[in-house]
Design a protein around this motif. Sequence first.
Motif, mmCIF file in Angstrom:
data_model
loop_
_atom_site.group_PDB
_atom_site.id
_atom_site.type_symbol
_atom_site.label_atom_id
_atom_site.label_comp_id
_atom_site.label_asym_id
_atom_site.label_seq_id
_atom_site.Cartn_x
_atom_site.Cartn_y
_atom_site.Cartn_z
ATOM 1 N N UNK A 47 3.786 14.514 -8.604
ATOM 2 C CA UNK A 47 4.737 15.345 -8.821
ATOM 3 C C UNK A 47 5.681 15.638 -10.113
ATOM 4 N N UNK A 48 5.603 14.736 -10.872
ATOM 5 C CA UNK A 48 6.060 14.741 -12.279
ATOM 6 C C UNK A 48 5.015 15.448 -13.169
ATOM 7 N N UNK A 49 3.811 15.201 -13.085
ATOM 8 C CA UNK A 49 2.723 15.824 -13.731
ATOM 9 C C UNK A 49 2.523 17.214 -13.430
ATOM 10 N N UNK A 50 2.850 17.701 -12.053
ATOM 11 C CA UNK A 50 2.668 19.017 -11.760
ATOM 12 C C UNK A 50 3.992 19.838 -12.171
ATOM 13 N N UNK A 51 5.031 19.080 -12.246
ATOM 14 C CA UNK A 51 6.333 19.861 -12.829
ATOM 15 C C UNK A 51 6.298 20.107 -14.204
ATOM 16 N N UNK B 282 4.476 5.547 -5.273
ATOM 17 C CA UNK B 282 4.423 5.940 -6.541
ATOM 18 C C UNK B 282 3.497 7.050 -7.302
ATOM 19 N N UNK B 283 2.268 6.948 -6.756
ATOM 20 C CA UNK B 283 1.359 7.759 -7.051
ATOM 21 C C UNK B 283 1.713 9.252 -6.613
ATOM 22 N N UNK B 284 2.358 9.398 -5.457
ATOM 23 C CA UNK B 284 3.011 10.814 -5.232
ATOM 24 C C UNK B 284 4.160 11.209 -6.092
ATOM 25 N N UNK B 285 5.197 10.256 -6.489
ATOM 26 C CA UNK B 285 5.893 10.525 -7.709
ATOM 27 C C UNK B 285 5.324 11.075 -8.989
ATOM 28 N N UNK C 269 0.709 -1.300 -0.064
ATOM 29 C CA UNK C 269 0.165 0.040 0.119
ATOM 30 C C UNK C 269 0.745 1.188 0.076
ATOM 31 N N UNK C 270 1.884 1.167 0.764
ATOM 32 C CA UNK C 270 2.525 2.460 0.937
ATOM 33 C C UNK C 270 3.576 2.528 -0.255
#
Length: 197
Positions: free
Chosen positions: A26-30, A20-23, A14-15
């Motif tokens: 982040x890439x999609x926001x950058x 992976x979801x956070x990474x 789960x973690x």
Amino acid sequence: AHMGALGNLVGAAWFFMLFLAAITSSVSMYQPVIALLKEALGWNHARATGSVAAVGTVGALLTLWFTQGGSFWNTLDFWVGTFLIFVMAGVQIIFFGWRFGIERGWREIHSGASIRVPEIFKFVMKYVAPLYLIVVFVGFCAQNLGPSLEAAWATTGSRVAVLVIVALMVGLIAVVRAGEKRWRALGLDIDDTRPAD
């Protein structure tokens, strides 16, 4: 804890998926900022990525430095993730419907599109959405703006967060202005004055 040994595996999986979801988020926001720096300033990918990563690193370090009470992070989260995102939505829909022009925008929406947006959304984008956003914004400001402004200046961490927000906004405005000059110098039709082919 109730799953025994399997619980540790499920928890780890789960973690790991959360990581992976956070990474990927982040890439999609950058990516839009990197694209803006490349297009507006003519930077190469490495320079644009390095600049965005440097800003992100400074933000992470400030978050760690002002971690007590979460004042830095909470201030950024509220003013950028709640307040300014709402303001930006209002500015964009009003600009799109009234300044850019709904007919011109409608042509742009359908340029190269496989699916046509129903005509009712012209009315929604020009009248309903701006009115709704303005009403909600005025209501929010009447109820919450005073205490929110006081909280934004209450601690050193929150004051630094406000200064970071202002600095980043000034920086983005400067990049857009520089990009506008660059695009005009290249002869791009950013005002949409040339007749359509």
